[in-house]
Design an enzyme around this catalytic site. Structure first.
Site, PDB file in Angstrom:
ATOM      1  N   GLU A   1       0.839  -1.192   0.000  1.00 51.37           N
ATOM      2  CA  GLU A   1       0.000   0.000   0.000  1.00 51.37           C
ATOM      3  C   GLU A   1       0.880   1.250   0.000  1.00 51.37           C
ATOM      4  O   GLU A   1       0.755   2.120   0.869  1.00 51.37           O
ATOM      5  CB  GLU A   1      -0.961  -0.009   1.187  1.00 51.37           C
TER       6      GLU A   1
ATOM      7  N   GLU B   1      -5.507  -8.575   0.125  1.00 55.92           N
ATOM      8  CA  GLU B   1      -5.878  -8.838   1.518  1.00 55.92           C
ATOM      9  C   GLU B   1      -7.381  -8.649   1.679  1.00 55.92           C
ATOM     10  O   GLU B   1      -7.942  -7.659   1.207  1.00 55.92           O
ATOM     11  CB  GLU B   1      -5.162  -7.880   2.481  1.00 55.92           C
TER      12      GLU B   1
END
Length: 572
Positions: free
Chosen positions: A236, A384
């Site tokens: 991220e 995820e």
């Protein structure tokens, strides 16, 4: 309601039926091998030409049996991949996730249909030990054998690529390298991660290629790279939760370019591909899904990544957490978030499409954003996704909700139903996560330490306990855990023998040995008979012109662990 429960359970039954069929086919190989052996023995009474004919017949039958054997394995692998693994959700920053719910209590749908290749879709599991107390942490052997014996997962995602990349929070080195070797010895399909802080070096115009070579060099040790399917650049990296938001944005594109270029230069790009796990911070709009669009101020850094993904066929990876969105937005119902609404009970409509669950709305907002930029052919995978089993005062986190969400998420991803805007697809995903990490930061909430499917014991010697039943785990075959021998080479996906204990697949042994034994016996009897005949004629006829010059080398059979990709921290 009952109709929904039936819809969830039927795919599980079909997975088990497919597995039973594959096992039945495998058992039939033994009897087929006996037929091949008997065919060869029938030629004992013939001459040399008959022996050659027997050999040819046996080779042909053996090839046929091996093709059948491979087809059964492929069918079994497909069944595993269609119903594979578990748990992926890491929440290291709470704020950015709610972006997918901004603007309304319930997300709504997009328009049109979207074709996407998902023949190799799977559900994998994130494996992270960075934030587990050292007194509780499992060794690479324990972790691998737990995955192999208890879950049957086929794709594993880990957070790092070498012991110093990254280091533990206390500055000590990890045991990622040994973990990779153990997973490779058990035929895992692994994804590894490049830490965010290394992206600036990997992106360097002057030295980025050398840095990329260093990463590849580390993965070449013990042939680990042959088991690596994806290398995740950063975690991220554009997330607003970063200590300095956007500090890595200028490094993302160049880092991916340099690593892909060196993988291609060294001949690994067809097997090991590069991608980036993003979160919702890259979107400027996500509600309704048809409004999904990238943040134009950072699109220039994302576009080079999308171009490489389009070239290589690697997926665009996004981390999605319906739990976080529901946690931060009280207007979103639990039923909408955990897939317990009826598919006909639309929370909202978007351009005529019905959305009955939050995940679809979040997924489709990213799909719309990519399509608007001309990347319709780029697949989306979920890096995820998961649900915590405890840790909030609202009652949203809990064992029941976690079990319900995880099982419904797996069924939905593997069903082929797709989403309202992208119907008919299966979705790659790595569920978050294997273990609870008791040392994670809890600034976002106490739920951060409860994402695991397994709860750690009080000491490292205690086997972690599964918190709740996961249909995928119980429907998969269990495997023996193949030992990794230090100092050897060899990785999954066709690596050498080094680094693995010898493990025999008795089906393969029977297929290989049966015809060979029959041929050898036939040859010996014939040679003896010819020598006896030649003695009576005053001749010594040596059997050298015909016969077996070499036997087809059988691949050594190791216990298979089909697992999924690397474990990256962070959450959407």
């Amino acid at each position: 309601d009952d109709s929904f429960l039936l819809r969830v359970d039927l795919p599980t039954l079909s997975f088990r039926a497919a597995r039973a069929s594959a096992q039945s086919s495998a058992r039939s190989r033994i009897s087929a091998t006996m037929r091949v052996s008997a065919t060869a023995l029938l030629f004992l009474a013939g001459g040399a030409s008959d022996v050659a004919t027997a050999m040819l017949s046996s080779d042909t039958a053996l090839s046929s049996e091996r093709r059948e054997h491979d087809a059964v394995d492929a069918a079994a692998a497909t069944t595993d991949a269609t119903a594979d693994a578990f748990a992926n959700a890491n929440a290291d920053a709470a704020v950015s996730t709610a972006a997918n719910a901004t603007g309304g209590a319930h997300a709504t749908g997009g328009t049109g249909a979207h074709g996407e290749s998902s023949d190799d879709a799977f559900v994998g599991i994130n494996l992270s030990t960075l934030y587990i107390s050292s007194s509780k942490a499992q060794t690479p052997e324990q972790a691998t054998c737990l995955i192999t014996r208890e879950t049957g997962c086929t794709h594993i995602k880990v957070f790092g690529y070498s012991n110093a990349h990254p280091v533990n929070p206390d500055g000590t080195e990890t045991d990622v390298e040994l973990q990779l070797d153990w997973l490779a010895a058990n035929h895992a399909q692994i994804s590894v991660a490049i830490p965010n802080e290394e992206m600036v070096y990997l992106a360097s115009e002057e030295s980025g290629a050398d840095y990329a070579d260093g990463i590849i060099d580390a993965l070449e040790v013990n042939n680990r790279i042959h088991s690596i399917e994806y290398i995740f650049v950063g975690n991220e990296p554009m997330g607003s939760w970063q200590p300095k938001p956007w500090q890595y944005q200028n490094s993302v594109g160049p880092a991916v370019k340099n690593l892909h270029k060196q993988l291609k230069h060294r001949g690994y790009d067809s097997k090991t591909r590069v991608t980036v796990p993003f979160n919702a911070a890259i979107l400027s709009a996500s509600y309704p899904p048809s409004a999904g669009a990238f943040n134009e101020t950072i699109w220039g850094e994302i576009e080079p990544v999308a171009e490489i993904l389009k070239e290589t066929g690697a997926p665009f990876v996004i981390n999605i957490y319906p739990y976080i969105t529901a946690y931060q937005n009280s207007g979103i119902s639990t039923e909408y978030a955990i897939f317990t609404k009826s598919p006909s009970d639309c929370s909202t409509y978007d351009n005529g499409l019905c959305y009955w669950n939050l995940f679809d709305a979040q997924y489709d907002s990213v799909r719309h954003a990519l399509d608007k930029k001309g990347y319709e052919s780029v697949e989306i995978a979920i890096g995820e996704v998961g649900w915590p089993s405890a840790g909030d005062s609202m009652g949203l986190a809990g064992t029941y909700n976690a079990k319900t969400f995880v099982n419904n998420m797996i069924e939905h991803a593997t069903s082929g139903d797709g989403t309202p805007y992208a119907p008919g697809i299966k979705i790659k995903m790595w569920l978050f996560e294997m273990y609870d990490e008791d040392q994670k930061g809890t600034g976002a909430g106490q739920f951060e330490v409860h994402w695991g499917a397994f709860e750690m014991g009080s000491t490292a010697s205690d086997t972690p306990k599964l918190k709740y039943d996961v249909d995928l785990f119980t429907s998969n075959d269990r495997h023996n855990c193949t030992a990794y021998e230090e100092g050897g080479g060899g990785g999954g996906g066709g690596g050498g023998n080094g680094g693995r204990a010898f493990s025999v697949d008795w089906d393969d042994l029977a297929i290989a040995a049966g015809p060979c034994v029959a041929i050898i016996v036939a040859a010996a009897v014939l040679m003896k008979r010819r020598r006896s005949s030649s003695d009576s004629q005053g001749m010594d006829l040596m059997w050298t012109q015909r016969g077996v010059k070499h036997a087809e080398e059988e691949d050594t059979a190791y216990t298979r662990l089909d697992v999924g990709d690397a474990d990256l921290r962070g959450w959407t």
